[in-house]
Design an enzyme around this catalytic site. Structure first.
Site, mmCIF file in Angstrom:
data_model
loop_
_atom_site.group_PDB
_atom_site.id
_atom_site.type_symbol
_atom_site.label_atom_id
_atom_site.label_comp_id
_atom_site.label_asym_id
_atom_site.label_seq_id
_atom_site.Cartn_x
_atom_site.Cartn_y
_atom_site.Cartn_z
ATOM 1 N N GLY A 120 0.826 -1.194 0.000
ATOM 2 C CA GLY A 120 0.000 0.000 0.000
ATOM 3 C C GLY A 120 0.860 1.244 0.000
ATOM 4 N N ASP A 121 0.614 2.123 0.972
ATOM 5 C CA ASP A 121 1.356 3.388 1.033
ATOM 6 C C ASP A 121 2.272 3.443 2.247
ATOM 7 O OD1 ASP A 121 -0.554 3.518 2.998
ATOM 8 O OD2 ASP A 121 -1.455 5.399 2.327
ATOM 9 N N GLU A 122 2.701 2.287 2.755
ATOM 10 C CA GLU A 122 3.570 2.236 3.928
ATOM 11 C C GLU A 122 4.989 1.808 3.557
ATOM 12 O OE1 GLU A 122 0.711 1.510 7.773
ATOM 13 O OE2 GLU A 122 1.679 -0.227 6.878
#
Length: 227
Positions: A120-122
């Protein structure tokens, strides 16, 4: 007769040499394929950073090579508003954002023990032997650099990130991911940009948003710590 024996011996030597060379060639080819497969298994295909398996391998290496009194630091970065960016400009552009962020992380944290995309966005940066202030400074620098990064020249959209920092002794390595996640959540909820893990104030039983990934990373270390 002796000439015939000599010819046969030479022919046999030639056959064996050819077989040996062929065996070595096949072994080299196999080693190359295995190396490619290993890189693919431990690398995020979009960003080129390590993936969760790559981060786990880095943690395993640190566990085997550090003393209990050594300290490790982890920075967990979460991009702000990526979902809205995806909804507005499409997932291809969202992927461009992730690639640009990964490039910035690689530039700023190339000395790290591991830089990885959890999914994801991590993103995660693992540091060994870091002074807590150095980890805080790097987290702030990463957030500032990500905020200043122009993703695409024809569409100058910029993004921001929230970062959680955890610095723990090596014998508590199995708590690093959760501690950094808790600090990141506080940074995001307070819009502070960065935040350091504080055991007395962070909610210890908070369930991280990417809990499945975090549990997978912590499982091996937790069992070893209990063993």
């Amino acid at each position: 007769m002796s000439v015939l024996v000599a010819v046969c011996a030479l022919a046999l030597c030639a056959i064996l040499s050819a077989a040996l060379l062929d065996s070595r060639r096949k072994r080299r080819e196999l080693e190359k394929r295995l190396a490619v497969a290993d890189r693919a298994a431990h690398t995020d295909p979009l960003t080129g950073l390590a993936n969760r398996a790559g981060l786990q391998r880095a943690l395993d290496h640190q566990r085997a090579s550090t003393r209990p009194s050594d300290h490790l630091a982890m920075i967990l970065l979460d991009l702000d508003g990526l979902k809205e960016t995806n909804d507005l400009y499409g997932h291809d552009f969202g992927d461009s954002v992730l690639v640009a962020v990964a490039h910035r992380i690689h530039e700023k944290a190339g000395h790290a023990a591991c830089a990885a995309r959890l999914g994801g966005d991590e993103f995660v940066v693992l540091l060994s032997g870091e002074d807590p202030q150095d980890a805080d400074a790097l987290a702030a620098e990463l957030c500032a650099d990500i905020a200043s990064a122009e993703v695409m020249s024809e569409m100058p959209i910029r993004c921001t990130a929230s970062a959680g920092v955890a610095v723990l002794p090596a014998h508590r390595m199995h708590q690093l991911v959760t501690a950094a996640d808790q600090a990141m959540y506080r940074a995001k909820s307070t819009r502070a940009g960065t935040s350091r893990y504080q055991p007395l104030t962070d909610v210890s039983d908070r369930i991280p948003r990417n809990r499945t990934a975090l549990v997978a990373l912590e499982g091996g270390a937790s069992k070893e710590a209990q063993g």
